[in-house]
Design a protein around this motif. Structure first.
Motif, PDB file in Angstrom:
ATOM      1  N   ARG A  66       0.857  -1.186   0.000  1.00  0.00           N
ATOM      2  CA  ARG A  66       0.000   0.000   0.000  1.00  0.00           C
ATOM      3  C   ARG A  66       0.889   1.229   0.000  1.00  0.00           C
ATOM      4  N   ASP A  67       0.354   2.291  -0.577  1.00  0.00           N
ATOM      5  CA  ASP A  67       1.033   3.579  -0.611  1.00  0.00           C
ATOM      6  C   ASP A  67       0.583   4.335   0.641  1.00  0.00           C
ATOM      7  N   LYS A  68       1.540   4.664   1.479  1.00  0.00           N
ATOM      8  CA  LYS A  68       1.242   5.302   2.768  1.00  0.00           C
ATOM      9  C   LYS A  68       0.437   6.591   2.602  1.00  0.00           C
ATOM     10  N   LYS A  69       0.765   7.398   1.603  1.00  0.00           N
ATOM     11  CA  LYS A  69       0.118   8.700   1.440  1.00  0.00           C
ATOM     12  C   LYS A  69      -1.207   8.619   0.698  1.00  0.00           C
ATOM     13  N   LYS A  70      -1.195   7.979  -0.481  1.00  0.00           N
ATOM     14  CA  LYS A  70      -2.383   7.978  -1.334  1.00  0.00           C
ATOM     15  C   LYS A  70      -3.332   6.833  -1.028  1.00  0.00           C
ATOM     16  N   LYS A  71      -2.916   5.938  -0.190  1.00  0.00           N
ATOM     17  CA  LYS A  71      -3.728   4.768   0.167  1.00  0.00           C
ATOM     18  C   LYS A  71      -4.009   3.850  -1.017  1.00  0.00           C
ATOM     19  N   LEU A  81      11.926  -1.531  -2.283  1.00  0.00           N
ATOM     20  CA  LEU A  81      10.685  -0.760  -2.167  1.00  0.00           C
ATOM     21  C   LEU A  81      10.901   0.738  -2.333  1.00  0.00           C
ATOM     22  N   ASN A  82      12.026   1.258  -1.854  1.00  0.00           N
ATOM     23  CA  ASN A  82      12.294   2.691  -2.022  1.00  0.00           C
ATOM     24  C   ASN A  82      12.478   3.046  -3.492  1.00  0.00           C
ATOM     25  N   ASP A  83      13.266   2.239  -4.206  1.00  0.00           N
ATOM     26  CA  ASP A  83      13.469   2.486  -5.638  1.00  0.00           C
ATOM     27  C   ASP A  83      12.148   2.353  -6.400  1.00  0.00           C
ATOM     28  N   LEU A 105       7.366   4.591  -9.316  1.00  0.00           N
ATOM     29  CA  LEU A 105       5.907   4.667  -9.420  1.00  0.00           C
ATOM     30  C   LEU A 105       5.380   6.061  -9.095  1.00  0.00           C
ATOM     31  N   GLY A 106       6.287   6.950  -8.671  1.00  0.00           N
ATOM     32  CA  GLY A 106       5.881   8.314  -8.368  1.00  0.00           C
ATOM     33  C   GLY A 106       5.159   8.484  -7.048  1.00  0.00           C
ATOM     34  N   VAL A 107       5.365   7.552  -6.133  1.00  0.00           N
ATOM     35  CA  VAL A 107       4.700   7.671  -4.821  1.00  0.00           C
ATOM     36  C   VAL A 107       5.654   8.190  -3.751  1.00  0.00           C
ATOM     37  N   GLY A 108       6.900   8.421  -4.113  1.00  0.00           N
ATOM     38  CA  GLY A 108       7.858   8.978  -3.153  1.00  0.00           C
ATOM     39  C   GLY A 108       8.570   7.903  -2.359  1.00  0.00           C
ATOM     40  N   SER A 109       9.860   8.060  -2.209  1.00  0.00           N
ATOM     41  CA  SER A 109      10.682   7.098  -1.487  1.00  0.00           C
ATOM     42  C   SER A 109      10.156   6.897  -0.062  1.00  0.00           C
ATOM     43  N   GLY A 110      10.118   5.646   0.357  1.00  0.00           N
ATOM     44  CA  GLY A 110       9.709   5.340   1.722  1.00  0.00           C
ATOM     45  C   GLY A 110       8.207   5.259   1.932  1.00  0.00           C
ATOM     46  N   ASN A 111       7.431   5.420   0.866  1.00  0.00           N
ATOM     47  CA  ASN A 111       5.979   5.430   1.034  1.00  0.00           C
ATOM     48  C   ASN A 111       5.292   4.100   0.736  1.00  0.00           C
ATOM     49  N   LEU A 112       6.019   3.109   0.264  1.00  0.00           N
ATOM     50  CA  LEU A 112       5.410   1.792   0.046  1.00  0.00           C
ATOM     51  C   LEU A 112       5.610   0.927   1.281  1.00  0.00           C
ATOM     52  N   ARG A 113       4.533   0.329   1.718  1.00  0.00           N
ATOM     53  CA  ARG A 113       4.538  -0.552   2.894  1.00  0.00           C
ATOM     54  C   ARG A 113       3.768  -1.825   2.543  1.00  0.00           C
ATOM     55  N   PHE A 114       4.024  -2.884   3.276  1.00  0.00           N
ATOM     56  CA  PHE A 114       3.228  -4.086   3.101  1.00  0.00           C
ATOM     57  C   PHE A 114       1.821  -3.817   3.609  1.00  0.00           C
ATOM     58  N   ALA A 115       0.837  -4.211   2.820  1.00  0.00           N
ATOM     59  CA  ALA A 115      -0.557  -4.047   3.224  1.00  0.00           C
ATOM     60  C   ALA A 115      -0.899  -5.156   4.214  1.00  0.00           C
ATOM     61  N   ASP A 116      -1.896  -4.908   5.042  1.00  0.00           N
ATOM     62  CA  ASP A 116      -2.272  -5.906   6.041  1.00  0.00           C
ATOM     63  C   ASP A 116      -3.110  -7.015   5.413  1.00  0.00           C
TER      64      ASP A 116
END
Length: 170
Positions: free
Chosen positions: A53-58, A73-75, A80-91
């Motif tokens: 999931r994208d932390k900011k845009k959901k 994930l950072n690269d 993907l244009g979501v910004g470094s550090g914004n991808l996280r594993f979804a629950d």
């Protein structure tokens, strides 16, 4: 883990599209390392899949890459244009809601359950264009592995409304 009923639905969906597939049954596996002894004899590309999931845009993302690729994930977030550090594993609850599968079962084949196309697919470009005989994913259960020809995989994705974002991971 997984659903025999959904696996049957997936198989019927593929048959209705005249997509041939091969399936290997094996014990439940939760990692690529656990799976490899059961599938190393297959000709083609074995995949690993990340549900993010994208932390900011959901936004929700499913990343399907060759099993031997490193996915940074950072690269990827930058690409993907979501910004470094914004991808996280979804629950897992989100995975169950959107793809109808739990941990260890989220693959590109589960996208046929994403009826509202809310999950975006990032597909390793090598899976589509690498000349593989087949590309292998879990079919709604982690107790089997299913292989499709790359062109059939792309047609399946189009039929489910999930045009893949092709990404190189080498």
């Amino acid at each position: 883990m997984g659903s025999p009923e959904l696996r049957t639905e997936l198989e019927n969906f593929l048959k209705n599209l005249n997509i041939e597939y091969v399936t290997v049954e094996h014990p439940e596996v939760f990692t690529v390392e656990e799976m490899m002894p059961h599938v190393e004899h297959l000709s083609g590309a074995i995949t690993k899949n990340l549900f993010l999931r994208d932390k900011k845009k959901k936004c929700l993302w499913l990343v399907s890459a060759r099993h031997d690729r490193q996915v940074n994930l950072n690269d990827l977030a930058k690409k993907l244009g979501v910004g470094s550090g914004n991808l996280r594993f979804a629950d897992e609850a989100t995975m169950l809601e959107k793809l109808k599968v739990g941990q260890g079962c989220a693959t590109a084949l589960a996208l046929f359950c994403d009826r509202d196309q809310s999950v975006k697919l990032v597909l390793d470009a090598d899976l589509a264009n690498g000349g593989h005989q087949r590309v292998y994913f879990h079919p709604m259960t982690n107790a089997a592995t299913m292989g499709l020809k790359p062109d059939d995989l792309l047609r399946f994705l189009t039929e489910t409304g999930h045009e893949p974002i092709l990404q190189s991971f080498d």
